[in-house]
Design a protein around this motif. Structure first.
Motif, PDB file in Angstrom:
ATOM      1  N   TYR A  29       5.548  26.782   2.308  1.00  0.00           N
ATOM      2  CA  TYR A  29       4.561  27.648   2.946  1.00  0.00           C
ATOM      3  C   TYR A  29       4.952  27.949   4.396  1.00  0.00           C
ATOM      4  CZ  TYR A  29       1.686  26.435  -1.076  1.00  0.00           C
ATOM      5  OH  TYR A  29       1.222  26.251  -2.345  1.00  0.00           O
ATOM      6  N   ASN A  30       5.891  27.174   4.944  1.00  0.00           N
ATOM      7  CA  ASN A  30       6.325  27.369   6.321  1.00  0.00           C
ATOM      8  C   ASN A  30       7.460  28.383   6.465  1.00  0.00           C
ATOM      9  OD1 ASN A  30       4.510  25.460   7.423  1.00  0.00           O
ATOM     10  ND2 ASN A  30       5.872  23.826   6.768  1.00  0.00           N
ATOM     11  N   ASN A  31       8.145  28.711   5.356  1.00  0.00           N
ATOM     12  CA  ASN A  31       9.278  29.631   5.496  1.00  0.00           C
ATOM     13  C   ASN A  31       9.224  30.869   4.593  1.00  0.00           C
ATOM     14  OD1 ASN A  31      10.107  28.528   3.032  1.00  0.00           O
ATOM     15  ND2 ASN A  31      11.728  27.294   3.946  1.00  0.00           N
ATOM     16  N   ILE A  32       8.264  30.933   3.700  1.00  0.00           N
ATOM     17  CA  ILE A  32       8.067  32.145   2.892  1.00  0.00           C
ATOM     18  C   ILE A  32       6.591  32.506   2.838  1.00  0.00           C
ATOM     19  CG2 ILE A  32      10.132  31.857   1.474  1.00  0.00           C
ATOM     20  CD1 ILE A  32       8.298  30.907  -0.820  1.00  0.00           C
ATOM     21  N   TRP A  33       6.332  33.771   2.613  1.00  0.00           N
ATOM     22  CA  TRP A  33       4.969  34.266   2.423  1.00  0.00           C
ATOM     23  C   TRP A  33       5.078  35.561   1.642  1.00  0.00           C
ATOM     24  CZ3 TRP A  33       0.728  32.097   1.795  1.00  0.00           C
ATOM     25  CH2 TRP A  33      -0.481  32.759   1.889  1.00  0.00           C
ATOM     26  N   VAL A  34       3.982  36.226   1.420  1.00  0.00           N
ATOM     27  CA  VAL A  34       4.002  37.506   0.727  1.00  0.00           C
ATOM     28  C   VAL A  34       3.655  38.615   1.707  1.00  0.00           C
ATOM     29  CG1 VAL A  34       3.558  36.598  -1.569  1.00  0.00           C
ATOM     30  CG2 VAL A  34       1.640  37.154  -0.102  1.00  0.00           C
ATOM     31  N   LYS A  35       4.402  39.688   1.615  1.00  0.00           N
ATOM     32  CA  LYS A  35       4.198  40.825   2.508  1.00  0.00           C
ATOM     33  C   LYS A  35       4.277  42.118   1.709  1.00  0.00           C
ATOM     34  CE  LYS A  35       6.233  38.826   6.694  1.00  0.00           C
ATOM     35  NZ  LYS A  35       7.224  39.087   7.768  1.00  0.00           N
ATOM     36  N   ARG A  36       3.686  43.135   2.278  1.00  0.00           N
ATOM     37  CA  ARG A  36       3.799  44.479   1.732  1.00  0.00           C
ATOM     38  C   ARG A  36       5.019  45.142   2.324  1.00  0.00           C
ATOM     39  NH1 ARG A  36      -1.676  47.686   1.380  1.00  0.00           N
ATOM     40  NH2 ARG A  36      -0.540  48.619  -0.317  1.00  0.00           N
ATOM     41  N   LYS A  43       7.164  39.052  -7.186  1.00  0.00           N
ATOM     42  CA  LYS A  43       5.816  39.516  -6.833  1.00  0.00           C
ATOM     43  C   LYS A  43       4.916  38.339  -6.472  1.00  0.00           C
ATOM     44  CE  LYS A  43       7.047  43.677  -7.977  1.00  0.00           C
ATOM     45  NZ  LYS A  43       7.656  44.482  -6.971  1.00  0.00           N
ATOM     46  N   VAL A  44       3.782  38.659  -5.914  1.00  0.00           N
ATOM     47  CA  VAL A  44       2.824  37.661  -5.451  1.00  0.00           C
ATOM     48  C   VAL A  44       2.408  36.690  -6.567  1.00  0.00           C
ATOM     49  CG1 VAL A  44       0.815  39.136  -5.819  1.00  0.00           C
ATOM     50  CG2 VAL A  44       0.723  37.350  -4.100  1.00  0.00           C
ATOM     51  N   VAL A  45       2.355  37.130  -7.791  1.00  0.00           N
ATOM     52  CA  VAL A  45       1.928  36.253  -8.892  1.00  0.00           C
ATOM     53  C   VAL A  45       2.887  35.088  -9.095  1.00  0.00           C
ATOM     54  CG1 VAL A  45       0.636  38.040 -10.099  1.00  0.00           C
ATOM     55  CG2 VAL A  45       3.018  37.668 -10.670  1.00  0.00           C
ATOM     56  N   ASP A  46       4.126  35.218  -8.647  1.00  0.00           N
ATOM     57  CA  ASP A  46       5.114  34.150  -8.803  1.00  0.00           C
ATOM     58  C   ASP A  46       5.344  33.347  -7.524  1.00  0.00           C
ATOM     59  OD1 ASP A  46       5.877  34.437 -11.559  1.00  0.00           O
ATOM     60  OD2 ASP A  46       6.789  36.346 -10.997  1.00  0.00           O
ATOM     61  N   PHE A  47       4.567  33.611  -6.500  1.00  0.00           N
ATOM     62  CA  PHE A  47       4.740  32.919  -5.222  1.00  0.00           C
ATOM     63  C   PHE A  47       4.751  31.402  -5.384  1.00  0.00           C
ATOM     64  CE2 PHE A  47       2.805  30.943  -1.431  1.00  0.00           C
ATOM     65  CZ  PHE A  47       3.760  31.272  -0.491  1.00  0.00           C
TER      66      PHE A  47
END
Length: 71
Positions: A29-36, A43-47
């Motif tokens: 959670y410190n090095n990846i996130w979801v962005k537009r 995709k966000v569903v596989d985060f």
């Protein structure tokens, strides 16, 4: 509706690095996130499926993560 916008923004996103990631480093959670925009491969569903996996290569800041990047 105005209240739905945060969900819409999140739903149409893809997984992106928010810090530089070194080869072998775990995705967190410190090095990846979801962005537009959601034009990336993951995709966000596989985060959550990416969290805890290791990077196969060095990844620069603000790079869309690809399945080939995950070990």
């Amino acid at each position: 509706m105005k209240e739905e916008q945060p969900t819409i923004d999140f739903a149409y996103s893809c997984v992106v690095s928010i810090k530089e990631i070194k080869k072998g480093e775990q995705f967190s959670y410190n090095n990846i996130w979801v962005k537009r925009p959601g034009t990336g491969e993951i995709k966000v569903v596989d985060f959550e499926n990416v969290i805890g996996k290791k990077a196969k290569r060095d990844i620069e800041l603000n790079t869309q993560i690809k399945w080939d990047d995950i070990g």
